[in-house]
Design an enzyme around this catalytic site. Structure first.
Site, PDB file in Angstrom:
ATOM      1  N   GLY A   1      -5.261  17.413  21.049  1.00 48.04           N
ATOM      2  CA  GLY A   1      -5.035  16.021  20.635  1.00 48.04           C
ATOM      3  C   GLY A   1      -4.867  15.892  19.124  1.00 48.04           C
ATOM      4  O   GLY A   1      -5.021  16.865  18.388  1.00 48.04           O
TER       5      GLY A   1
ATOM      6  N   GLU B   1     -13.405  10.023  -4.790  1.00 42.55           N
ATOM      7  CA  GLU B   1     -12.330  10.940  -4.363  1.00 42.55           C
ATOM      8  C   GLU B   1     -11.994  11.927  -5.492  1.00 42.55           C
ATOM      9  O   GLU B   1     -12.148  11.600  -6.671  1.00 42.55           O
ATOM     10  CB  GLU B   1     -11.098  10.146  -3.920  1.00 42.55           C
ATOM     11  CG  GLU B   1     -10.639   9.097  -4.925  1.00 42.55           C
ATOM     12  CD  GLU B   1      -9.306   9.416  -5.531  1.00 42.55           C
ATOM     13  OE1 GLU B   1      -8.839  10.527  -5.290  1.00 42.55           O
ATOM     14  OE2 GLU B   1      -8.770   8.581  -6.261  1.00 42.55           O
TER      15      GLU B   1
ATOM     16  N   THR C   1      -0.385   6.490 -10.221  1.00 43.40           N
ATOM     17  CA  THR C   1      -0.815   7.028  -8.922  1.00 43.40           C
ATOM     18  C   THR C   1      -0.493   5.964  -7.875  1.00 43.40           C
ATOM     19  O   THR C   1       0.024   4.894  -8.223  1.00 43.40           O
ATOM     20  CB  THR C   1      -2.338   7.308  -8.904  1.00 43.40           C
ATOM     21  OG1 THR C   1      -3.029   6.061  -8.858  1.00 43.40           O
ATOM     22  CG2 THR C   1      -2.794   8.096 -10.112  1.00 43.40           C
ATOM     23  N   CYS C   2      -0.825   6.247  -6.614  1.00 34.70           N
ATOM     24  CA  CYS C   2      -0.498   5.239  -5.602  1.00 34.70           C
ATOM     25  C   CYS C   2      -1.357   3.980  -5.751  1.00 34.70           C
ATOM     26  O   CYS C   2      -1.015   2.935  -5.235  1.00 34.70           O
ATOM     27  CB  CYS C   2      -0.611   5.822  -4.200  1.00 34.70           C
ATOM     28  SG  CYS C   2      -2.160   6.641  -3.923  1.00 34.70           S
TER      29      CYS C   2
ATOM     30  N   MET D   1      -6.694  14.209  16.918  1.00 36.84           N
ATOM     31  CA  MET D   1      -7.945  14.361  16.155  1.00 36.84           C
ATOM     32  C   MET D   1      -8.281  15.841  15.974  1.00 36.84           C
ATOM     33  O   MET D   1      -8.702  16.269  14.896  1.00 36.84           O
ATOM     34  CB  MET D   1      -9.056  13.634  16.922  1.00 36.84           C
ATOM     35  CG  MET D   1     -10.215  13.243  16.072  1.00 36.84           C
ATOM     36  SD  MET D   1      -9.745  12.078  14.809  1.00 36.84           S
ATOM     37  CE  MET D   1     -11.193  12.164  13.790  1.00 36.84           C
TER      38      MET D   1
ATOM     39  N   GLY E   1      -8.164  21.269  24.002  1.00 37.90           N
ATOM     40  CA  GLY E   1      -7.474  19.979  24.003  1.00 37.90           C
ATOM     41  C   GLY E   1      -6.725  19.779  22.710  1.00 37.90           C
ATOM     42  O   GLY E   1      -7.343  19.695  21.648  1.00 37.90           O
TER      43      GLY E   1
ATOM     44  N   GLN F   1      -9.057  13.617  -6.218  1.00 35.73           N
ATOM     45  CA  GLN F   1      -7.711  13.799  -6.786  1.00 35.73           C
ATOM     46  C   GLN F   1      -7.516  13.121  -8.141  1.00 35.73           C
ATOM     47  O   GLN F   1      -6.779  13.609  -8.980  1.00 35.73           O
ATOM     48  CB  GLN F   1      -6.625  13.250  -5.838  1.00 35.73           C
ATOM     49  CG  GLN F   1      -6.453  14.041  -4.582  1.00 35.73           C
ATOM     50  CD  GLN F   1      -7.345  13.498  -3.472  1.00 35.73           C
ATOM     51  OE1 GLN F   1      -8.351  12.826  -3.729  1.00 35.73           O
ATOM     52  NE2 GLN F   1      -7.014  13.802  -2.236  1.00 35.73           N
TER      53      GLN F   1
END
Lengths: 271, 426
Positions: free
Chosen positions: B189, B112, B47-48, B191, B187, B114
């Site tokens: 943006g 996490e 994995t990473c 986020m 908006g 995953q």
């Protein structure tokens, strides 16, 4: 035989309660399914118990508190099964099954058993139906109240931005709101029809309806409060804590009418 | 036979080293095949954040040398360059490490989701390629159930820890399923876009995007299959949407009085307002309105931080569960050793013989003592003779893997239990 069935019923609810606690702890649907299965088994056993008692004596067990507790746990279970199937909210069974178990268990206490409830001679079919309907109404109010409390907690946390880890077990506000309306609606219906039948009984026994009797007055006030709940909700578009407050008030009044009046006030009502 | 974990991860190796070892599954299988002479079974996880070999072997040191050779030949690296980054755990330590990895206790982001899928994929890949056997199948299946137990019985993965997923989670606490809900984005943006994507992934299908520059609104709306609007048109949509996501630049502010007139038209339906703007776009008094749930970026960050703390608190409980599971796994492995298996097989037969003999005595209580002893000797001899040949043949099995497999089969066929269990039964 009936005693054995009664013990079995309580045992089944006990097993279901254990699965309920497991579900509440782990949130694994396996436990919820098991809890629901045991609730169904318990309900079946309880139905057989009541049917056997009726078959043997032509007599509903309403003359003593233990019988009343049994009928109450029976109507509460029926309400819960109906709500669980209709609304499909898994946590519902886990929240109320321990209460049902407790009600069944209380019936075994000797000092509870000794409390007389209603003169057997008054137990006509109309009276039994009146009691059953008001019990179903009360059971629905109980579930509606419990769900309303969950709504109150969930809403308070969301408003104050304080989300506690355990509150992730509660369903969403929208679900709790719909469920409250569902149970309060059915409770209202049962309670209203129950009161109509009760009024008919009153006219048969007393030739009048003593409206100022605290129990009877309280019962009608409960109906008014829940009617206000629907008026505020549908006609005025009010939701949230304000309407939930009415659910709480209605339930506490129903509870007082159901139990409190007997112990704290005098009433002409036979139970 | 030993079970080892050999590898590196984000705590032992920098990203420059980890990325060199990130292998595709087919290449990973190539490495495992190259190790076949030393490793009886193997799973490779990449994995990473980690590169790990899970291997069953009888020669640990030689296997590690072979692993480096195989890796070096693929990456053209000198073995000495990388050895310092690797760790090696054996048996119970290795089980515990695998269980921690699968339960995401060893992940960079605690809890996490995953990693469990990645471990499952790695295992499945090896299993399909015939690289796993009795030992790794048993160990990995236990690792998966341990991870499931940790996830369901602790708070380790229950609460989100990034702002966007906290916002989605709160939306679910208000509306349950988001499939029927509509979102207004004020908006366009970055986020807002990120949170909107989280909402879309959670089932939201109706998006309105309103922005000062209509072009920007159109770009984001096209990504979300939504409708673009001007800012003024967007505000009117407050009457019909369920979630409002605001991230408009400075100079834009929604006061309580402005919003109240729209809220009154909603018939008491709940509305969730996520104010991602800095400075804030929505007056904090708006949150006091009935059925309005207002969260700004600080409120969301505070919940995310608190959730991280809750996850940290859950580590101890999770580790306790894993230790218990490792103990169970160790017991299972011990039970699969051949000698205890033979002992248990004998105990089982003796248990049956004795029960039958006692039953016989009950039926014939007046039997003379001499005949009783003769019958007991006869039944005992039969049992011993029945078991003699299988015992001898089992001891002849040389390959450890085969012995393991035989032992496992005997356990299943005869439902063999611990000697203590049999004693308790009797």
């Amino acid at each position: 035989m009936i005693n054995i069935l009664y013990v079995l019923t309580t045992f089944f609810y006990g097993v279901g309660s254990w699965f309920s606690f497991r579900y509440y702890k782990t949130l694994e649907s396996f436990y919820e399914k098991k809890a629901f299965q045991w609730l169904l088994i318990g309900f079946l056993a309880q139905t057989i118990t009541l049917a056997s008692q009726w078959g043997a004596t032509r007599f509903a067990p309403l003359d003593r508190i233990d019988g009343i507790l049994m009928i109450l746990s029976f109507t509460l279970t029926g309400t819960l099964i109906f709500g669980r199937i209709k609304a499909s909210v898994p946590i519902l069974v886990s929240l109320f099954l321990p209460l049902i178990f407790l009600l069944s268990l209380l019936g075994f206490l000797e000092n509870i058993k000794s409390i007389p409830f209603m003169d057997a001679s008054l137990m006509t079919r109309g009276m039994i139906l009146h009691i059953l309907l008001t019990f179903f109404g009360f059971s629905n109010f109980t579930v509606g109240f419990g769900v309303g409390v969950a709504f109150w907690i969930q809403e308070g946390q969301l408003k104050q931005h304080q989300i506690k880890s355990w509150s992730y077990r509660l369903p969403a506000l929208e679900v709790l709101d719909n469920l409250t309306v569902f149970h309060v609606g059915f409770g209202f219906l049962f309670w209203a029809v129950g009161l109509v039948l009760g009024t008919m009984q009153a006219f048969q026994v007393w030739n009048r309806l003593p409206l100022l009797d605290p129990k009877i007055l309280g019962s009608f006030l409960v109906l008014v409060i829940y009617a206000l709940f629907f008026v505020f909700r549908w006609a005025l578009g009010m939701r949230g804590k304000k309407t939930m407050t009415l659910v709480m008030v209605g339930y506490f009044l129903a509870l007082f009418t159901f139990l409190g009046v007997r112990f704290f006030l005098t009433t002409q009502h036979v139970y | 036979m030993k079970f080892i974990v050999y590898g590196l991860n984000h705590t032992t190796a920098p990203i420059e080293v980890r990325e060199k070892y990130a292998l595709e599954q087919d290449k990973a299988l190539e490495v495992l095949r190259a190790l076949k002479t030393q490793a009886l079974e193997g799973v490779f996880l990449s994995t990473c954040n980690r590169v790990e070999f899970y291997l069953a072997t009888e020669t640990v040191d030689r296997l590690i040398e072979e692993t480096h050779k195989a890796l070096s030949s693929i990456y053209k690296l000198k073995p000495v360059d990388v050895k310092k980054y690797f760790y090696c755990y054996e048996d119970s330590e290795a089980f515990y490490h695998l269980f921690r990895v699968a339960s995401s206790l060893d992940s960079m982001v605690l809890g996490e989701a995953q990693i469990l899928g990645q471990v499952k994929d790695a295992y499945e890949g090896s299993r399909e390629a015939g690289m796993t056997g009795v030992l790794l199948n048993g160990i990995f299946s236990r690792a998966f159930s341990a991870a499931k137990k940790v996830r369901s019985q602790t708070e380790i993965a229950r609460m989100p820890t990034n702002i966007s997923s906290v916002a989605v989670d709160l939306a679910k606490k208000i509306f349950s399923s988001l499939n029927e809900n509509k979102v207004l984005i004020l908006g366009a943006g970055d986020m807002s876009e990120l949170t909107a994507k989280y909402l879309a992934d959670s089932g939201v299908r109706g998006f309105y995007v309103a922005n000062r520059t209509l072009e920007k609104a159109k770009t984001l709306a096209s990504k979300l299959n939504g409708i673009s609007l001007s800012l003024d048109e967007g505000l009117k949509k407050i009457t019909e949407v369920d979630i409002v996501l605001t991230s408009v630049g400075s100079g834009f502010s929604l006061r309580k009085e402005e919003i109240e007139k729209f809220i009154k038209l909603r018939g008491g339906r709940s509305i969730f307002i996520i104010d991602m703007g800095v400075p804030r776009n929505v007056d904090s008094d708006v949150g006091k309105l009935e059925s309005v749930y207002l969260y700004n970026i600080d409120n969301l960050s505070a919940i995310a931080n608190e959730n991280r703390g809750e996850r940290q608190k859950a580590v101890e409980a999770a580790e306790y569960i894993l230790r218990e599971e490792v103990d169970k796994l160790c017991n299972w492995l011990v039970s699969l050793e051949l000698v205890p298996t033979i002992t248990r097989l004998r105990d089982r037969y003796e248990f049956i013989r004795d029960a039958e003999y006692q039953d016989f005595l009950d039926r014939f209580p007046n039997l003379p003592e001499k005949e009783k002893k003769a019958i007991e000797r006869l039944t005992r001899d039969i049992t011993l003779k029945v078991l003699h040949e299988p015992t001898v043949n089992l001891k002849k099995v040389e390959s450890k893997v085969d012995r393991f497999e035989f032992a496992r089969m005997l356990h299943e066929i005869f439902s063999l239990k611990d000697r203590n269990d049999i004693d308790r039964k009797t």
